[in-house]
Design a protein around this motif. Structure first.
Motif, PDB file in Angstrom:
ATOM      1  N   UNK A 198       0.743  -1.088   0.140  1.00  0.00           N
ATOM      2  CA  UNK A 198      -0.155  -0.052   0.344  1.00  0.00           C
ATOM      3  C   UNK A 198       0.650   1.634   0.291  1.00  0.00           C
ATOM      4  N   UNK A 199       1.572   1.787   0.525  1.00  0.00           N
ATOM      5  CA  UNK A 199       2.130   2.558   0.759  1.00  0.00           C
ATOM      6  C   UNK A 199       3.445   2.630  -0.647  1.00  0.00           C
ATOM      7  N   UNK A 200       4.086   1.595  -1.376  1.00  0.00           N
ATOM      8  CA  UNK A 200       4.470   1.466  -3.086  1.00  0.00           C
ATOM      9  C   UNK A 200       3.284   2.242  -3.935  1.00  0.00           C
TER      10      UNK A 200
ATOM     11  N   UNK B 155       3.793   6.119  -5.650  1.00  0.00           N
ATOM     12  CA  UNK B 155       2.779   5.635  -7.131  1.00  0.00           C
ATOM     13  C   UNK B 155       2.238   6.883  -7.196  1.00  0.00           C
ATOM     14  N   UNK B 156       1.447   6.847  -6.730  1.00  0.00           N
ATOM     15  CA  UNK B 156       0.626   8.090  -7.408  1.00  0.00           C
ATOM     16  C   UNK B 156       0.440   8.967  -6.907  1.00  0.00           C
ATOM     17  N   UNK B 157       1.510   9.423  -5.553  1.00  0.00           N
ATOM     18  CA  UNK B 157       1.041  10.762  -4.944  1.00  0.00           C
ATOM     19  C   UNK B 157       2.461  11.035  -5.773  1.00  0.00           C
ATOM     20  N   UNK B 158       3.483  11.176  -6.137  1.00  0.00           N
ATOM     21  CA  UNK B 158       4.790  10.640  -7.264  1.00  0.00           C
ATOM     22  C   UNK B 158       4.344  11.525  -8.797  1.00  0.00           C
TER      23      UNK B 158
END
Length: 227
Positions: A44-46, A50-53
């Motif tokens: 979930x963190x990964x 990705x989505x945030x970046x």
């Protein structure tokens, strides 16, 4: 139960709690993931990273160093609007971003904050924008009024664009879904209408994402102009 064309835009209640309040709280829960903690599982963190970046790259690909401190704020605004727009597409959900009262509650404070900051940091430079370079002396008073009106029109257009586009899309979905139900006695036409409805729903998902992007991009553009 929806009894009129615009009945879907009337906020309902669940256990005496306004539905628009529930949808807003669900949307604001995105803020908790803007600053990930160790409670996130690895996958979930990964995925969130990705989505945030990728979202940050898309929104701020042409940003300046002076607007960098606003990155987290505008990213949070983007995810709030995006989640509210997408939640509104679920059955029996209320789209709070289709109401001008909500969109202007976001647009006006954002516009006012970046303009107040712009005038505070560079007062003379901001005043000079009211008179375009090369303007004849006789037209300077007229240009000042025109530029001032265009300045105050920015938050109006910013809030109205979001509300109007979502309202129009939801009305089309409502009309097509009603037509599909009423034409159930004619399977051929009903299936054709259902296919158009599904395609329009997919398009509306894209519109929900695009409108969140446009709102945030314009806010960033106004910030870029003032700083």
């Amino acid at each position: 139960m929806i009894s009129s064309l615009f009945g879907q835009f009337s906020p309902d209640t669940v256990a005496w709690i306004p539905l628009h309040l529930i949808s807003s709280l669900i949307a604001i829960s995105w803020l908790l993931t803007i600053f990930p903690t160790n409670n996130f599982s690895g996958r979930m963190f990964y995925l969130w990273e990705i989505i945030r970046l990728e979202t940050t790259k898309l929104l701020f690909q042409n940003t300046k160093k002076s607007t960098a401190p606003w990155t987290l704020t505008l990213t949070a605004v983007f995810f709030i609007i995006l989640s509210i727009n997408l939640i509104g597409l679920f059955p029996y959900a209320f789209t709070i971003s289709s109401h001008a009262s909500f969109t202007y509650s976001l647009a006006i404070p954002l516009w006012m904050s970046v303009n107040v900051l712009g005038f505070y940091l560079a007062f003379n430079s901001r005043l000079s924008h009211l008179v375009p370079q090369g303007t004849p002396s006789a037209l300077i008073p007229v240009m000042v009024w025109i530029e001032t009106l265009s300045l105050f029109a920015q938050p109006i257009a910013l809030g109205l664009r979001l509300a109007a586009n979502l309202t129009a899309g939801h009305l089309l979905l409502f009309l097509l879904s009603t037509a599909t139900w009423l034409l159930a006695s004619n399977p051929t036409i009903s299936i054709l209408t259902l296919i158009i409805l599904i395609l329009l729903f997919i398009l509306e998902v894209g519109v929900a994402c695009i409108q969140a992007y446009v709102f945030t991009s314009l806010s960033h553009f106004y910030l870029d102009q003032n700083i």
